[in-house]
Design a protein around this motif. Sequence first.
Motif, PDB file in Angstrom:
ATOM      1  N   ASN A 233       0.828  -1.210   0.000  1.00  0.00           N
ATOM      2  CA  ASN A 233       0.000   0.000   0.000  1.00  0.00           C
ATOM      3  C   ASN A 233       0.861   1.258   0.000  1.00  0.00           C
ATOM      4  OD1 ASN A 233      -2.293  -1.584   0.057  1.00  0.00           O
ATOM      5  ND2 ASN A 233      -2.626  -1.360   2.256  1.00  0.00           N
ATOM      6  N   TRP A 234       1.937   1.237   0.784  1.00  0.00           N
ATOM      7  CA  TRP A 234       2.810   2.414   0.846  1.00  0.00           C
ATOM      8  C   TRP A 234       3.551   2.607  -0.473  1.00  0.00           C
ATOM      9  CZ3 TRP A 234       2.984   6.778   2.991  1.00  0.00           C
ATOM     10  CH2 TRP A 234       4.153   7.543   3.011  1.00  0.00           C
ATOM     11  N   ARG A 235       4.000   1.508  -1.077  1.00  0.00           N
ATOM     12  CA  ARG A 235       4.675   1.617  -2.367  1.00  0.00           C
ATOM     13  C   ARG A 235       3.752   2.203  -3.428  1.00  0.00           C
ATOM     14  NH1 ARG A 235       7.690  -4.330  -2.310  1.00  0.00           N
ATOM     15  NH2 ARG A 235       9.675  -3.614  -1.429  1.00  0.00           N
ATOM     16  N   ILE A 236       2.520   1.774  -3.447  1.00  0.00           N
ATOM     17  CA  ILE A 236       1.563   2.301  -4.428  1.00  0.00           C
ATOM     18  C   ILE A 236       1.303   3.781  -4.180  1.00  0.00           C
ATOM     19  CG2 ILE A 236      -0.804   2.133  -5.279  1.00  0.00           C
ATOM     20  CD1 ILE A 236       1.086  -0.126  -6.182  1.00  0.00           C
TER      21      ILE A 236
ATOM     22  N   ILE B 235      10.835   1.890  -5.761  1.00  0.00           N
ATOM     23  CA  ILE B 235       9.919   1.409  -4.728  1.00  0.00           C
ATOM     24  C   ILE B 235       9.924  -0.115  -4.590  1.00  0.00           C
ATOM     25  CG2 ILE B 235       8.409   3.421  -4.874  1.00  0.00           C
ATOM     26  CD1 ILE B 235       6.483   1.751  -6.563  1.00  0.00           C
ATOM     27  N   GLY B 236      10.888  -0.778  -5.214  1.00  0.00           N
ATOM     28  CA  GLY B 236      11.064  -2.191  -4.945  1.00  0.00           C
ATOM     29  C   GLY B 236      10.576  -3.169  -5.985  1.00  0.00           C
ATOM     30  N   TYR B 237      10.232  -2.692  -7.190  1.00  0.00           N
ATOM     31  CA  TYR B 237       9.851  -3.602  -8.271  1.00  0.00           C
ATOM     32  C   TYR B 237      11.013  -3.691  -9.260  1.00  0.00           C
ATOM     33  CZ  TYR B 237       5.182  -3.168  -6.324  1.00  0.00           C
ATOM     34  OH  TYR B 237       4.102  -3.190  -5.475  1.00  0.00           O
ATOM     35  N   TYR B 238      11.299  -4.909  -9.706  1.00  0.00           N
ATOM     36  CA  TYR B 238      12.487  -5.137 -10.526  1.00  0.00           C
ATOM     37  C   TYR B 238      12.276  -4.865 -12.008  1.00  0.00           C
ATOM     38  CZ  TYR B 238      14.313  -7.342  -6.318  1.00  0.00           C
ATOM     39  OH  TYR B 238      14.739  -7.578  -5.039  1.00  0.00           O
ATOM     40  N   SER B 239      11.038  -4.612 -12.416  1.00  0.00           N
ATOM     41  CA  SER B 239      10.764  -4.302 -13.818  1.00  0.00           C
ATOM     42  C   SER B 239       9.526  -3.431 -13.895  1.00  0.00           C
ATOM     43  CB  SER B 239      10.542  -5.589 -14.623  1.00  0.00           C
ATOM     44  OG  SER B 239       9.337  -6.227 -14.225  1.00  0.00           O
ATOM     45  N   ASP B 240       9.380  -2.703 -15.013  1.00  0.00           N
ATOM     46  CA  ASP B 240       8.189  -1.877 -15.167  1.00  0.00           C
ATOM     47  C   ASP B 240       6.938  -2.735 -15.353  1.00  0.00           C
ATOM     48  OD1 ASP B 240       8.963  -2.788 -17.608  1.00  0.00           O
ATOM     49  OD2 ASP B 240       8.910  -0.841 -18.618  1.00  0.00           O
ATOM     50  N   SER B 241       7.094  -3.955 -15.887  1.00  0.00           N
ATOM     51  CA  SER B 241       5.933  -4.829 -16.044  1.00  0.00           C
ATOM     52  C   SER B 241       5.429  -5.323 -14.688  1.00  0.00           C
ATOM     53  CB  SER B 241       6.280  -6.017 -16.944  1.00  0.00           C
ATOM     54  OG  SER B 241       7.319  -6.788 -16.389  1.00  0.00           O
TER      55      SER B 241
ATOM     56  N   THR C  26       1.751  -4.387 -13.167  1.00  0.00           N
ATOM     57  CA  THR C  26       0.808  -5.405 -12.699  1.00  0.00           C
ATOM     58  C   THR C  26       0.340  -5.106 -11.282  1.00  0.00           C
ATOM     59  OG1 THR C  26       1.823  -7.096 -14.095  1.00  0.00           O
ATOM     60  CG2 THR C  26       0.518  -7.857 -12.215  1.00  0.00           C
ATOM     61  N   ALA C  27       1.285  -4.781 -10.396  1.00  0.00           N
ATOM     62  CA  ALA C  27       0.936  -4.490  -9.008  1.00  0.00           C
ATOM     63  C   ALA C  27       0.094  -3.220  -8.901  1.00  0.00           C
ATOM     64  CB  ALA C  27       2.210  -4.342  -8.176  1.00  0.00           C
ATOM     65  N   PHE C  28       0.461  -2.202  -9.662  1.00  0.00           N
ATOM     66  CA  PHE C  28      -0.273  -0.942  -9.619  1.00  0.00           C
ATOM     67  C   PHE C  28      -1.701  -1.125 -10.146  1.00  0.00           C
ATOM     68  CE2 PHE C  28      -1.597   3.276 -10.882  1.00  0.00           C
ATOM     69  CZ  PHE C  28      -1.034   4.104  -9.923  1.00  0.00           C
TER      70      PHE C  28
ATOM     71  N   ARG D   7      -3.442  -3.868 -10.218  1.00  0.00           N
ATOM     72  CA  ARG D   7      -4.204  -4.684  -9.273  1.00  0.00           C
ATOM     73  C   ARG D   7      -4.706  -3.839  -8.102  1.00  0.00           C
ATOM     74  NH1 ARG D   7      -0.809  -8.539  -8.816  1.00  0.00           N
ATOM     75  NH2 ARG D   7       0.341  -7.684  -7.028  1.00  0.00           N
ATOM     76  N   ALA D   8      -3.890  -2.885  -7.663  1.00  0.00           N
ATOM     77  CA  ALA D   8      -4.257  -2.062  -6.509  1.00  0.00           C
ATOM     78  C   ALA D   8      -5.230  -0.944  -6.850  1.00  0.00           C
ATOM     79  CB  ALA D   8      -2.996  -1.473  -5.879  1.00  0.00           C
ATOM     80  N   THR D   9      -5.114  -0.377  -8.049  1.00  0.00           N
ATOM     81  CA  THR D   9      -5.900   0.811  -8.393  1.00  0.00           C
ATOM     82  C   THR D   9      -6.949   0.570  -9.465  1.00  0.00           C
ATOM     83  OG1 THR D   9      -4.353   1.541 -10.115  1.00  0.00           O
ATOM     84  CG2 THR D   9      -3.895   2.235  -7.841  1.00  0.00           C
ATOM     85  N   GLY D  10      -6.829  -0.528 -10.195  1.00  0.00           N
ATOM     86  CA  GLY D  10      -7.777  -0.797 -11.274  1.00  0.00           C
ATOM     87  C   GLY D  10      -7.421  -0.126 -12.576  1.00  0.00           C
ATOM     88  N   VAL D  11      -6.259   0.517 -12.651  1.00  0.00           N
ATOM     89  CA  VAL D  11      -5.848   1.208 -13.866  1.00  0.00           C
ATOM     90  C   VAL D  11      -4.326   1.109 -13.993  1.00  0.00           C
ATOM     91  CG1 VAL D  11      -5.664   3.433 -12.698  1.00  0.00           C
ATOM     92  CG2 VAL D  11      -6.032   3.376 -15.169  1.00  0.00           C
ATOM     93  N   ALA D  12      -3.814   1.077 -15.208  1.00  0.00           N
ATOM     94  CA  ALA D  12      -2.375   1.000 -15.430  1.00  0.00           C
ATOM     95  C   ALA D  12      -1.700   2.316 -15.047  1.00  0.00           C
ATOM     96  CB  ALA D  12      -2.096   0.674 -16.894  1.00  0.00           C
ATOM     97  N   PRO D  13      -0.417   2.282 -14.690  1.00  0.00           N
ATOM     98  CA  PRO D  13       0.275   3.510 -14.275  1.00  0.00           C
ATOM     99  C   PRO D  13       0.217   4.634 -15.308  1.00  0.00           C
ATOM    100  CG  PRO D  13       1.605   1.590 -13.760  1.00  0.00           C
ATOM    101  CD  PRO D  13       0.450   1.092 -14.551  1.00  0.00           C
TER     102      PRO D  13
END
Length: 310
Positions: free
Chosen positions: A252-255, A276-282, A286-288, A290-296
């Motif tokens: 949640n904090w990373r998002i 923020i701790g993700y090793y790739s933009d993909s 995916t995580a973003f 999933r959390a927000t319902g929309v791509a970055p």
Amino acid sequence: MDILTDIIRLMRPQAISWRTVEAHGRWGMSVPSRDMPVFCLVVTGQCWYVPRQGEPLLMRQGDYLLMRTTARYCLVSDLDTSATLHALEEGIASHDYVRWDEGAGGDMVRLVGGYFEIVPEHTALFSGMLPDFLYIRASDEEAGRLSRLIALIGEESGCDLPGRDLVMSRLVEIMLVEVWRRPLTRIDAREAGWFSGMADPHIHLALQKMHADVARHWTVELLAKDVGMSRAAFARRFAERVGVAPATYLSNWRIALAKDALINSERSMIDIALSIGYYSDSAFSTAFSRATGVAPAAFRRARRSEQPAR
């Protein structure tokens, strides 16, 4: 790493309305509901706070009240006045104030209150960190500091000097820090939430470590070891105190940090992801999503298109 500073800087609280109320003798005011934090300070005299549900509260000079969101409530000189206000409320719009004053002399009451908002992308996160209801009495040490802050806020809100908006935003930030400091030392450990976690030395240390190095590949085992607990005991206590698992809190904090970077910087997706701790933009996308319902990228375009209107 000062977690409180970290959070308030991200939230960017902004004062959006201020009001000074002065009354004599018997009087009352019905205050409309708000979906944003509301505060009130009794500068002189005393009055009753009367909620729609729950017990009335007598507020004396120097007392301070903060509510995360509010239903309509009343501020009155005496409890009998509430019935008069309720009758006057019939037929008014939900956003209207109602004021009644007997017009006779008597002791003066002076209140300063207002409400503020944060940037909308962090509303949910902020709501989970702010107490539903916080009452600080004049006898508390914090009340004196808040009184001086509110006095400055009241002065600044009534002037038109250069830099007013900057000063107001900083004063609100300081007010929130003062308000937030109190529950950290007086929290009921049975209530799960951010404050409960901060009041627990082991969980506080874990939160501090995550905030200080958000890009690190934190695991429950690693955090437990760093705070001197077993994995099982740490995971259980973290969930009991904070209300979510360590991995959920960190995600949640990373998002939240990603949202801020997408809106307020020109940084690339991979740069944000790595920071923020993700090793790739993909993986970040995916995580973003999933959390927000929309791509970055879509989130960035949508929020920036709203900024001129906001």
